[in-house]
Enzyme design. Structure first.
Site, short mmCIF file in Angstrom:
data_model
loop_
_atom_site.label_atom_id
_atom_site.label_comp_id
_atom_site.label_asym_id
_atom_site.label_seq_id
_atom_site.Cartn_x
_atom_site.Cartn_y
_atom_site.Cartn_z
N HIS A 111 4.49 23.14 -0.35
CA HIS A 111 5.78 23.85 -0.41
C HIS A 111 6.86 22.97 -1.02
O HIS A 111 7.45 22.14 -0.32
CB HIS A 111 6.19 24.29 1.00
CG HIS A 111 5.38 25.41 1.54
ND1 HIS A 111 5.76 26.73 1.44
CD2 HIS A 111 4.17 25.41 2.16
CE1 HIS A 111 4.84 27.50 1.98
NE2 HIS A 111 3.86 26.72 2.42
N GLU B 198 9.78 23.77 -1.77
CA GLU B 198 11.09 24.08 -1.17
C GLU B 198 11.24 23.43 0.20
O GLU B 198 12.32 23.52 0.81
CB GLU B 198 11.27 25.59 -1.06
CG GLU B 198 10.60 26.25 0.13
CD GLU B 198 9.08 26.35 0.01
OE1 GLU B 198 8.43 26.69 1.01
OE2 GLU B 198 8.54 26.08 -1.07
N CYS C 204 1.44 28.04 -2.55
CA CYS C 204 0.62 28.26 -1.36
C CYS C 204 -0.34 29.44 -1.55
O CYS C 204 -1.28 29.34 -2.32
CB CYS C 204 1.51 28.43 -0.13
SG CYS C 204 0.62 28.15 1.43
#
Length: 362
Positions: A331, A333, A246
């Site tokens: 992202h 995750e 990001c």
């Protein structure tokens, strides 16, 4: 009790107040996720922003101890269509209202969030103020038009001191530009020995920690407002494997000579399709960013585009042509969102192992 949202273009929304009895100003954005409101409001990347959730019913599963992405939420305000007054979930420990009240964050419900979302999509993100009904609208509009959005969000959310999450595997230095807990959890899950450092740590200080790899985290705001990060990344390129997520992706691009620009309304949600150019594989991803890397600016750099957004063609992934370094705009995750791209952490692990073998052979 009523509360109003006043936008810099003069538009006013009147709804019901919940959360803290406070006034707040920020950039008004929207998130299209259907679930994950706890992770959204605790994501440090929302520092300075008032977030509108497009899903109509929010708060129905309450708040639990496990799904926070930070200890102290940096969001400035929350806007929803309907606030669930009763939470129904076995993990729930308190209501959304109670959490926001305890953290000093105002919220507003009962407005047409579809209209507000369409307004932002048409005109771009707008400065706004959540306030009481006694506030003078014309004066507030004038103040909003004359004000500037803060440029120090990363400094506000980054850790002030380094800290250690011990493990017996690869040592990873996680540069905290506003890192979500989900990133740290993925590294710990892979038994990494993680040292989290502030955003303004120098390349020399990072290298002194003896990392096998460096992860550049997500974070809020304009990447051009973090010159310390750009300088640090330049000092690390070619000396240690890098993985940017990001804001870390944008800083990586700037450090390599590319440019960035602001999107009209950004990408915020857990349903954004991304195409891997080499394989045509599509991942559904979680995203939260208002800036993008300019594709044209990559022409004279040592970076290749590896991923792109299906919806608008913006750059979603980069890799260095020479050095062990790559980044993604989304992202991997998740937290919240799909875990389609979680394998990127394994790619980072492989990159560190390969680089270590190369060093040994050299």
């Amino acid at each position: 009790m009523k509360r109003q949202l006043i936008l810099e273009d003069g538009t006013v929304f009147v709804g019901k107040a919940f959360g803290a009895a406070a006034e707040t100003t920020g950039e008004v954005v929207f998130n299209t996720g259907m679930t994950g409101y706890q992770e959204i409001l605790s994501d440090p990347s929302y520092c300075g922003q008032i977030v509108t959730l497009t899903y109509p019913l929010i708060g129905n599963y309450g708040i639990n101890r496990d799904d926070f992405e930070s200890i102290s939420p940096a969001i400035h305000g929350l806007i929803v269509k309907e606030l669930a007054e009763v939470a129904s979930n076995w993990r729930s420990e308190e209501s959304l209202h109670d959490l926001l009240e305890a953290k000093g964050i105002p919220g507003m419900s009962g407005i047409d969030t579809r209209k507000l979302t369409r307004l932002i999509r048409t005109h771009g993100t707008l400065k706004g103020r959540l306030c009481g009904m006694e506030v003078d609208v014309n004066q507030t509009v004038q103040e909003l038009q004359q004000s500037e959005l803060p440029k120090n969000q990363v400094a506000m959310v980054s850790t002030k001191d380094p800290y250690h999450a011990p493990g017996r595997g690869k040592r990873v230095v996680l540069v905290d530009y506003g890192a979500k807990h989900g990133i740290l959890q993925e590294l710990i899950h892979r038994n990494c020995d993680v040292i989290v450092v502030p955003y303004n740590t120098t390349a020399e200080e990072v290298l002194r920690l003896g990392p096998d790899g460096v992860l550049l985290s997500n974070g809020p705001g304009n990447p051009e407002d973090v010159p310390e990060g750009i300088e640090m990344i330049r000092g690390l390129l070619g000396r240690v494997p890098l993985f940017g997520i990001c804001l870390g992706h944008q800083l990586f691009a700037l450090a390599c000579g590319a440019t960035t620009s602001k999107l009209t309304f950004g990408h915020r949600g857990s349903n954004h399709p991304v195409r891997e150019i080499a394989t045509n594989k599509i991942d559904i991803t979680a995203q939260n960013h208002g800036f993008t890397v300019d594709r044209e600016s990559l022409m004279n750099t040592e970076l290749n585009v590896t991923h792109e957004a299906v919806n608008d063609g913006t750059v979603e992934g980069l890799e260095h042509k020479t050095y062990p370094a790559f980044s993604v705009q989304y992202h991997p995750e998740a937290s919240p969102g799909p875990e389609d791209a979680n394998e990127l952490f394994d790619r980072f692990m492989t990159m560190m192992a390969t680089n270590l073998k190369t060093d040994i052979l050299a």
